[in-house]
Structures are given as structure tokens and as C-alpha cells.
Design an enzyme around this catalytic site. Sequence first.
Site, PDB file in Angstrom:
ATOM      1  N   CYS A 110       0.819  -1.199   0.000  1.00  9.62           N
ATOM      2  CA  CYS A 110       0.000   0.000   0.000  1.00  9.62           C
ATOM      3  C   CYS A 110       0.859   1.258   0.000  1.00  9.62           C
ATOM      4  O   CYS A 110       1.986   1.255   0.475  1.00  9.62           O
ATOM      5  CB  CYS A 110      -0.925  -0.009   1.203  1.00  9.62           C
ATOM      6  SG  CYS A 110      -0.568   1.203   2.445  1.00  9.62           S
ATOM      7  N   ASN A 163      -1.649   1.477   6.582  1.00  5.47           N
ATOM      8  CA  ASN A 163      -0.952   0.363   5.950  1.00  5.47           C
ATOM      9  C   ASN A 163      -0.690  -0.670   7.029  1.00  5.47           C
ATOM     10  O   ASN A 163      -0.179  -0.341   8.089  1.00  5.47           O
ATOM     11  CB  ASN A 163       0.382   0.857   5.363  1.00  5.47           C
ATOM     12  CG  ASN A 163       1.172  -0.268   4.715  1.00  5.47           C
ATOM     13  OD1 ASN A 163       0.644  -1.345   4.476  1.00  5.47           O
ATOM     14  ND2 ASN A 163       2.427  -0.008   4.437  1.00  5.47           N
ATOM     15  N   GLY A 164      -1.070  -1.911   6.767  1.00  6.24           N
ATOM     16  CA  GLY A 164      -0.773  -2.972   7.725  1.00  6.24           C
ATOM     17  C   GLY A 164      -2.000  -3.752   8.128  1.00  6.24           C
ATOM     18  O   GLY A 164      -3.040  -3.701   7.469  1.00  6.24           O
ATOM     19  N   LYS A 221       5.424  -4.728  -4.566  1.00  4.66           N
ATOM     20  CA  LYS A 221       6.867  -4.504  -4.528  1.00  4.66           C
ATOM     21  C   LYS A 221       7.472  -4.780  -3.163  1.00  4.66           C
ATOM     22  O   LYS A 221       8.447  -5.481  -3.044  1.00  4.66           O
ATOM     23  CB  LYS A 221       7.168  -3.062  -4.959  1.00  4.66           C
ATOM     24  CG  LYS A 221       8.649  -2.726  -5.019  1.00  4.66           C
ATOM     25  CD  LYS A 221       9.363  -3.473  -6.127  1.00  4.66           C
ATOM     26  CE  LYS A 221      10.856  -3.223  -6.145  1.00  4.66           C
ATOM     27  NZ  LYS A 221      11.550  -4.285  -6.895  1.00  4.66           N
ATOM     28  N   ARG A 276       4.034   0.040  -6.592  1.00  2.00           N
ATOM     29  CA  ARG A 276       4.086  -0.872  -5.451  1.00  2.00           C
ATOM     30  C   ARG A 276       3.063  -1.993  -5.555  1.00  2.00           C
ATOM     31  O   ARG A 276       3.154  -2.980  -4.848  1.00  2.00           O
ATOM     32  CB  ARG A 276       3.868  -0.084  -4.167  1.00  2.00           C
ATOM     33  CG  ARG A 276       4.967   0.923  -3.900  1.00  2.00           C
ATOM     34  CD  ARG A 276       4.581   1.893  -2.837  1.00  2.00           C
ATOM     35  NE  ARG A 276       4.504   1.274  -1.532  1.00  2.00           N
ATOM     36  CZ  ARG A 276       5.500   1.236  -0.665  1.00  2.00           C
ATOM     37  NH1 ARG A 276       6.647   1.779  -0.972  1.00  2.00           N
ATOM     38  NH2 ARG A 276       5.362   0.677   0.512  1.00  2.00           N
ATOM     39  N   GLU A 331       6.891 -14.456 -12.701  1.00  2.00           N
ATOM     40  CA  GLU A 331       6.339 -13.174 -12.237  1.00  2.00           C
ATOM     41  C   GLU A 331       5.759 -12.354 -13.384  1.00  2.00           C
ATOM     42  O   GLU A 331       4.701 -11.753 -13.258  1.00  2.00           O
ATOM     43  CB  GLU A 331       7.459 -12.322 -11.594  1.00  2.00           C
ATOM     44  CG  GLU A 331       7.812 -12.663 -10.181  1.00  2.00           C
ATOM     45  CD  GLU A 331       8.950 -11.770  -9.679  1.00  2.00           C
ATOM     46  OE1 GLU A 331      10.019 -11.737 -10.309  1.00  2.00           O
ATOM     47  OE2 GLU A 331       8.763 -11.097  -8.660  1.00  2.00           O
ATOM     48  N   GLU A 352      16.281 -18.219 -10.029  1.00  3.10           N
ATOM     49  CA  GLU A 352      15.950 -16.803 -10.212  1.00  3.10           C
ATOM     50  C   GLU A 352      15.395 -16.550 -11.622  1.00  3.10           C
ATOM     51  O   GLU A 352      14.462 -15.762 -11.796  1.00  3.10           O
ATOM     52  CB  GLU A 352      17.184 -15.937  -9.921  1.00  3.10           C
ATOM     53  CG  GLU A 352      17.043 -14.457 -10.230  1.00  3.10           C
ATOM     54  CD  GLU A 352      15.884 -13.756  -9.548  1.00  3.10           C
ATOM     55  OE1 GLU A 352      15.250 -14.321  -8.663  1.00  3.10           O
ATOM     56  OE2 GLU A 352      15.595 -12.612  -9.955  1.00  3.10           O
ATOM     57  N   HIS A 371      15.115 -37.439 -11.277  1.00  2.00           N
ATOM     58  CA  HIS A 371      14.396 -38.109 -10.183  1.00  2.00           C
ATOM     59  C   HIS A 371      12.895 -37.882 -10.289  1.00  2.00           C
ATOM     60  O   HIS A 371      12.128 -38.450  -9.530  1.00  2.00           O
ATOM     61  CB  HIS A 371      14.895 -37.582  -8.835  1.00  2.00           C
ATOM     62  CG  HIS A 371      16.330 -37.880  -8.589  1.00  2.00           C
ATOM     63  ND1 HIS A 371      16.797 -39.130  -8.269  1.00  2.00           N
ATOM     64  CD2 HIS A 371      17.436 -37.092  -8.656  1.00  2.00           C
ATOM     65  CE1 HIS A 371      18.112 -39.106  -8.136  1.00  2.00           C
ATOM     66  NE2 HIS A 371      18.524 -37.870  -8.378  1.00  2.00           N
ATOM     67  N   LYS A 386      11.709 -14.936 -12.401  1.00  3.05           N
ATOM     68  CA  LYS A 386      11.426 -13.755 -13.255  1.00  3.05           C
ATOM     69  C   LYS A 386      10.363 -14.097 -14.292  1.00  3.05           C
ATOM     70  O   LYS A 386       9.432 -13.322 -14.523  1.00  3.05           O
ATOM     71  CB  LYS A 386      12.689 -13.278 -14.004  1.00  3.05           C
ATOM     72  CG  LYS A 386      13.741 -12.599 -13.186  1.00  3.05           C
ATOM     73  CD  LYS A 386      13.375 -11.238 -12.651  1.00  3.05           C
ATOM     74  CE  LYS A 386      12.655 -11.232 -11.354  1.00  3.05           C
ATOM     75  NZ  LYS A 386      13.287 -11.414 -10.106  1.00  3.05           N
ATOM     76  N   TRP A 435      -3.761  -2.280  -0.740  1.00  5.73           N
ATOM     77  CA  TRP A 435      -3.541  -3.683  -1.101  1.00  5.73           C
ATOM     78  C   TRP A 435      -4.329  -4.460  -0.056  1.00  5.73           C
ATOM     79  O   TRP A 435      -3.904  -4.610   1.089  1.00  5.73           O
ATOM     80  CB  TRP A 435      -2.052  -4.010  -1.047  1.00  5.73           C
ATOM     81  CG  TRP A 435      -1.686  -5.319  -1.680  1.00  5.73           C
ATOM     82  CD1 TRP A 435      -1.467  -5.570  -3.004  1.00  5.73           C
ATOM     83  CD2 TRP A 435      -1.486  -6.558  -1.007  1.00  5.73           C
ATOM     84  NE1 TRP A 435      -1.142  -6.895  -3.191  1.00  5.73           N
ATOM     85  CE2 TRP A 435      -1.148  -7.527  -1.986  1.00  5.73           C
ATOM     86  CE3 TRP A 435      -1.555  -6.977   0.329  1.00  5.73           C
ATOM     87  CZ2 TRP A 435      -0.874  -8.859  -1.686  1.00  5.73           C
ATOM     88  CZ3 TRP A 435      -1.296  -8.302   0.632  1.00  5.73           C
ATOM     89  CH2 TRP A 435      -0.962  -9.225  -0.368  1.00  5.73           C
TER      90      TRP A 435
HETATM   91  N1  GLU Z   1      -5.616  -3.744   6.405  1.00  9.81           N
HETATM   92  C1  GLU Z   1      -6.014  -2.595   5.666  1.00  9.81           C
HETATM   93  C2  GLU Z   1      -7.080  -2.938   4.635  1.00  9.81           C
HETATM   94  O1  GLU Z   1      -7.291  -4.055   4.300  1.00  9.81           O
HETATM   95  C3  GLU Z   1      -4.830  -1.897   5.024  1.00  9.81           C
HETATM   96  C4  GLU Z   1      -4.386  -2.549   3.767  1.00  9.81           C
HETATM   97  C5  GLU Z   1      -3.130  -1.921   3.172  1.00  9.81           C
HETATM   98  O2  GLU Z   1      -2.075  -1.971   3.826  1.00  9.81           O
HETATM   99  O3  GLU Z   1      -3.223  -1.444   2.031  1.00  9.81           O
HETATM  100  O4  GLU Z   1      -7.739  -2.080   4.166  1.00  9.81           O
END
Ligand code: GLU
Length: 591
Positions: A2, A101-102, A586, A29, A476, A469, A492, A473, A75
Site C-alpha cells: 500500500c 498500511n498494515g 513490490k 508498489r 512473475e 531466479e 528423479h 522472473k 492492497w
Molecule cells: N488492512 C487494511 C485494509 O485491508 C490496510 C491494507 C493496506 O495496507 O493497504 O484495508
Amino acid sequence: MCGIFGLVSDKPVKAAMTVVACLRKLDYRGYDSWGVAVRDNQNLFIHKDVGPVPPDAETQIPDLQSTIAIGHTRWATHGGVTRLNAHPHTSQNNKITIVHNGIVENFQELKEELAGRNYKFITETDTEVIANLIEDESKDGMPLEESVRRAFNRLEGRNAVVVMRSGEDKLVAVKTGSPLIIGLTDGARYIASDIPVLLQFTREMVFLEDGEMAVLDGGFRLYDAASGKEKKFEKSHIEWTVEDAEKGDFPHFLIKEILDQKWSVKNAANQKKESVMELAQMINNAYGTYMVGCGTAAHACRAATYIFSKIAQKHINFCIGSEFPYFEFFLKQNSLLIAASQSGETADILDAVKAARNKKAVVASLVNVIGSTLMRMSDKHLLLNAGPEKAVLSTKAFTSKLALFYLLAYSVKGKYEYGMQRINAVSDALNKMLTEEFLSSMQALARTLAAGKDIYILGRGLSYPIALEGAHKIKEATYIHAEGFAGGEPKHCEISLVSQGTPAIIIAPNDETRHAIINNAMEFKARGACIIGISPKKEPVFDYWIQVPDLGEESAIVNVIPMQLIAYYAALELGYNPDKPRNLAKSLTVK
Ligand code: GLU
């Protein structure tokens, strides 16, 4: 993950427009929805939506002059990707507006407690709980910073929040875990979740430490969030420029950053000799050294075990970041953890560091982002000096880590100068290799590979992590099933999956692995595989030959680059945006 951006200005400006422009700069990000909140005297305007910030976002938000605004790219972790769940969120009385964020790990308990006090919730997010908790603490004319502080101290987990309250030209920010950086200028104060977005305003920044709270109003103050005591702050000068953080004439960050390796590999070795020697000495003195990384950085750390084995005859342990805490038991005070991370904010790496700290082990890091949490948590760090890496796919940070591991391995043997010569030789060779012609040949090959379903990649010794690696890539960027193997392993199991035309990339440097890997290529070819050799020398078994320079022990750095290019061009061929792989972000600040 986020993104957060906010500003408080002395004079009214088009604050919401600035926030939206900055959210666009944060969009590398990886995120799923976005939003902005701006205040005009007493009126609060919030605009949010799912998907990326659209090109015409400016026409959707109020074109007003304001001194304060915050924005967010989400996110989702708690609650679906909906307009309602997008940030900013407001508290029940609409007075508290917040971006977050979190993850609030105890959000359920807090929500029930607040519901018991008649708070109603309209979203599924944990963020709304924080907003209401701050409202609850805001009673009786409590200053905003004190309400935020009290609420924040009740949260469990890693969280960063930025809060505004109606009628006040003030932002309060507090965090544990996720990064928040403050940019200070004469007329305005800015806060963001990463450095590049702030470069257009200033290169003097303050990094918020875990457990610190920042107050941005007519000035700037820093507090300890636990005690509420004011603290002194230090500004860091950031060397990165605005241009470093832009794609310039390149169509995507990914191709720009792949080509940045022309200088970034050399730049990785641009360290003070004493600093490299100090870490080499720490490795020599350690009871055991553990290289720890996640994703691409994990492949670099695995590569380090081979590099140290051969160049320094030194046993190094490797562990994936998220697994390291389960090995905490054998750490001693003189064990050394070397954590490698581009962002320096990867949650799993920070947990690994905490596990090491629990046992009082020594922590060192190789990290790209100056001021990052990992850098600050380390007893000793070396910067990768790769400039901002914005594509979700890590490329230049990978080869910079390899370059530093080589330099460290040579330094452990007392051969620092020779190590420097080798890195310079790699850099020169890489500049010669990355011609227009080479890029076109990779593009043509990628076109063929993009039509297939699977790609197998084989390498032995140090080329094994390079194979991992390479597959990483390709997966991804293209979503094609790609798998990297130690050359001896597929017999194997996976050789049974090979059929007519299955592409197999064989990494065959001029080293002790050459004969055996060519034999493994023969085994694949006998079952119909189409063999693509990455090698300084052509072999009859190759159906397609990618010619790379012979750089002896250091060949691994150049050998990975063709696969970075294949990933990029195959993604274009398949119509995907190589800078924004689906579901990936990211900087992974959640566990
Ligand atoms: N946990 C929060 C949500 O789901 C924050 C998400 C984030 O870090 O973007 O909205």
C-alpha cells in the site's frame, strides 16, 4: 504494497491534485484501489475507487484550494476490493479521517469493544476500527496527537497510520513496521510511504522509527508513541535524484532497470574499503553466518553459499526469511545473520532479524533503500547503491547483491582489491553484452517461448540459484509455468514431464559444472526438449545459443540477465504489463 501520501501546507494549494499525482508515482508498489481525502475549511471531501488511479482522476476530485490532504493506494487484507473498503476511512462522527498500511491483528476484539459502546461499522476493514478508536479517544477536547497515541498503543501487529481531524491543519502519523518518511520544506510538510515520491519536494527526509509518532502542522515534531515524550529528530540527505526514480524514455521501469545494470553492478562495489572489510571480518569471526532473504533476495542468498564456498572456502548457511524464525534455536551470541533485501521493509525479513535479536546474534544487512527499517535494525549494513528499483520484478537489486557477495567473499580471503577488479570486469563485459542486437535476439526468443506452457531451467553449482531466479522472473512477468532445477534433480522426477518441444534453458558457464550440465541437457533433448543454452561456448546440444561473456567465477551475474530480458519481452508479447504483475506487490510489508 500500500502507498500513503499526505501533505500540510502553510498556504492553500491544490492539495488533492498533488496527492493524486503522488499516488500515481506510488502505483509501482502494486495495489487494488485508491482514495484521497481533502478538506476545505470545515468540509471534508473523500473520493475513492477500485482499480488503478485513472488518467482522468483529477476530473473526479474537487478542484479546491486546501492546506491539507491525504491519499492511499490499498492492497486489501481485510475486506474485499470495493469502493467502500478503499481508504481513506472516517470515524463514525466523520471527524477522524485516516489512511492505514498494515494489519490490526486484534481488530476483532477492538471492534467488539467499540460495538459495545454503540459504534457502527460500515466497512469490512480493520482500518475503520482504528478510526473509531481514535474518535473514542478524542472525547473531552483531547489533542489529536494524544488521541492517536492512545489508540495506536492498543493496536497489535505492524501498522502505519496517518490521521487528520476536522477543523485542524494537522497530520498525525505513527507506525510500527511499515515505513513512513517525512519530507520537510519551507512552505509545506509531506509524508509518504517511500522515498522516490518525496524527491520532487526535497532530499532532506526524516525516517520515522517504529514506535515514533510525527506531528505535521505549521511545524514538525516527533514523539515517542509509548510515553508521549517529545524526541529530537535527525534529517537524512538522500542522494537519489528525481530522474533516478522516473522511467525517462523507457516504456517500462522493468526494461530501464534491467539496463541500469550497466552501471549498478559497478556501483554496488562503490563502498568504503574499511566498511567491506569490517563485514568480512564479522563473517570470519562469526560462530556461523546465515544469509537470509525472501523471493529474489533468497536466490541471491542461496547463490552466496556457493560463492563463499568456492572463493572463500567458507561455509555459509542459507535460509528463506519466513522460515528463519523456526531455526532460531541454534543461534548463539556470536552467530551472524546477513539479511538481504531491496526495500529493507519485507516483513518476513524483519521477523527473521527479530528472531536473531532474541538470541542476541549479530545482524548485518545488504539493502538498497537508505533509511529502511532493516538498515536501521542492523549492527552493520552495506547499501546496494542501485538507485530506486520500482518494477515489482527485482533485477538490478539481485545482481547488486551478487556483486557484494563476491566482493565480501574475496575480502574474507584478504583479496579485496582482486574482488574490485573482478566486479569492474563484469561491469565492462555487461556493457558490451547489452547491445541493441542482443536485446532484439532476446525479444525474438521470448516471442517463441511466450507461445509455450512450460519452461524448465537447469543449472548446477552456482548456476542452480541462477536457474531458480530465472524461473522466478519468467513466472512473475508472464504467468508461464517455469521451474528452475539443480541439473541433477529432474531425472528423479520432472524429466517425466518433458515432451516434444518443451523448452529447457541450460546455464552452462565455463566451470566445473559444464560437462555434467551438458549431459543433463542431453537427457532432456533425448526426450524431445528444445535446448536453449546460456553459455560462452556453443555446444552441439543447443538448439538455440545465447552467447554470454566468460567471466569465470563471476559469470553468474551476466547469466541471469538473458532470463530477465526473456521475462520482460515475453510479458509484452502476451499483452501483460511487465511492471505490474497480478497479485504481486513490490515491498511485502505483511507476513
Ligand atoms: N488492512 C487494511 C485494509 O485491508 C490496510 C491494507 C493496506 O495496507 O493497504 O484495508
